[in-house]
Design a protein around this motif. Structure first.
Motif, PDB file in Angstrom:
ATOM      1  N   GLY A 308       1.844   5.460   5.675  1.00 41.56           N
ATOM      2  CA  GLY A 308       1.844   4.880   7.011  1.00 41.56           C
ATOM      3  C   GLY A 308       2.678   5.688   7.983  1.00 41.56           C
ATOM      4  N   GLY A 309       2.360   5.541   9.244  1.00 43.93           N
ATOM      5  CA  GLY A 309       3.134   6.243  10.263  1.00 43.93           C
ATOM      6  C   GLY A 309       4.566   5.761  10.345  1.00 43.93           C
ATOM      7  N   ILE A 310       4.791   4.483  10.063  1.00 46.66           N
ATOM      8  CA  ILE A 310       6.143   3.921  10.073  1.00 46.66           C
ATOM      9  C   ILE A 310       6.637   3.673   8.656  1.00 46.66           C
ATOM     10  N   VAL A 311       5.886   2.903   7.851  1.00 37.87           N
ATOM     11  CA  VAL A 311       6.292   2.521   6.504  1.00 37.87           C
ATOM     12  C   VAL A 311       5.149   2.785   5.539  1.00 37.87           C
ATOM     13  N   GLY A 312       5.487   3.292   4.355  1.00 31.15           N
ATOM     14  CA  GLY A 312       4.458   3.497   3.350  1.00 31.15           C
ATOM     15  C   GLY A 312       4.028   2.211   2.692  1.00 31.15           C
ATOM     16  N   GLU A 313       4.988   1.351   2.332  1.00 30.05           N
ATOM     17  CA  GLU A 313       4.693   0.101   1.645  1.00 30.05           C
ATOM     18  C   GLU A 313       5.682  -0.964   2.099  1.00 30.05           C
ATOM     19  N   LEU A 314       5.200  -2.203   2.205  1.00 27.03           N
ATOM     20  CA  LEU A 314       6.061  -3.308   2.598  1.00 27.03           C
ATOM     21  C   LEU A 314       5.552  -4.584   1.946  1.00 27.03           C
ATOM     22  N   SER A 315       6.375  -5.169   1.063  1.00 31.24           N
ATOM     23  CA  SER A 315       5.973  -6.408   0.414  1.00 31.24           C
ATOM     24  C   SER A 315       6.728  -7.609   0.962  1.00 31.24           C
TER      25      SER A 315
END
Length: 326
Positions: A308-315
């Motif tokens: 992602g442009g900001i974060v790759g992964e977010l749970s």
């Protein structure tokens, strides 16, 4: 001489030239905290004396020429008092240590629970930087004493030339890379990275505990505010045999950081033939607020990835008021 064990008390401040020369029976030597000088040839020729422990710090003792035999290892039990290392302060939140040069920044790792402010721009050019807080987190024998748990306020100064290159091999631990590596709820704020790079190769085993957290400012578990990174970050994973996406990288933080008010303009690149990667312009994994990314994010992997442009992964957590133009 039949002297095998020698314990020099704290009251002794100096040991004269040649005092114990050729004492081949001597095997164990401890020296107290009062010592300031060990003159030349004092223990030279003590061929069975393999290790000496001295209850003070290295800079406090003047060693004469051939003070010990060439095969003797000298171990100083104390680290240099922080009051002699930094430009003032006492290391508390209200009176942080003052950091103004590369040597002092490097010494932050020796006092990981303290609080710091940076008082000048710092150039790390010519060094292959070792992350503050250590490069490795061992899941079976975690060394919390290494983790940086204090605070570091850059006061809007820059750190230029931070370069981390090389090859790392991990088996059942986590590799953590950044200006700060392993942290535990540390606070890092108002510093700016430029003129350097992170370019590493990771050879990893098949354990599910074998992971990598790579960020420009911090590898993991820091509260990062008002920081920027202009350094390119590239990670090449050589031979990981596990599953999932065990490698997390971002321009500011790798994994589990809380990030706000930060920006990244460096490129983020991951190359991995066998493992998945979570990569973001700001963070590999974790919540981000009021931050922006203008650096490219590129992953070339043999399995699925999260990019992602900001974060790759977010749970859990949120990405709020952020912008990506990378």
């Amino acid at each position: 001489s039949a002297l095998k064990t020698l314990d020099i008390p704290d009251s002794v401040t100096s040991i004269g030239n040649g005092t114990f020369t050729g004492c081949t029976a001597l095997e164990t030597l401890t020296i107290g905290s009062g010592i300031t000088a060990i003159e030349g040839n004092t223990f030279y020729g003590c061929t069975n004396l393999k290790t000496v422990t001295i209850d003070t710090y290295e800079e406090a003792v003047t060693l004469g020429e051939n003070a010990f035999h060439q095969d003797t290892e000298v171990i100083f039990l104390r680290k240099k008092p922080a009051s002699l290392v930094f430009d003032g302060g006492s290391g508390t939140p209200d009176d942080p240590y003052r950091v103004s040069n590369a040597q002092q920044l490097d010494a932050v790792r020796d006092y990981p629970e303290a609080h710091y402010i940076q008082t000048a721009d710092i150039d790390l050019s010519g060094m292959n930087w070792t992350p503050i807080g250590g490069c490795y987190q061992f899941h079976d024998e975690r060394d919390d004493a290494m983790f940086f748990t204090g605070s570091y306020n850059g006061q809007d100064h820059s750190i230029t030339g931070m370069t981390i290159t090389g090859e790392y091999t991990i088996a059942s631990e986590t590799l953590v890379i950044g200006l700060f590596g392993g942290t535990d709820n540390a606070s890092i704020s108002s510093l700016h990275l430029s003129g350097g790079k992170i370019d590493i190769t990771v050879n990893a085993g098949s354990s599910a505990l074998c992971m990598g957290y790579i960020g420009g400012v911090a590898g993991c578990f820091a509260n990062i505010t008002d920081c920027s990174n202009d350094n390119d970050i590239k990670v090449t994973v050589g031979n990981y045999q596990g599953s999932g996406e065990p490698f997390y990288l971002g321009g500011i933080g790798g994994y589990g950081n809380t990030i706000s008010g930060c920006s990244n303009s460096g490129s983020i690149t991951a190359v991995s033939a066998l493992s998945g990667v979570a990569a973001g312009g700001i963070a590999g994994f974790g919540p981000v607020q009021t931050s922006w990314n203008s650096g490219s994010v590129s992953v070339d992997s043999g399995t699925y990835d999260k990019v992602g442009g900001i974060v790759g992964e977010l749970s859990q957590g949120v990405v709020h008021q952020c912008c990506n133009t990378g």
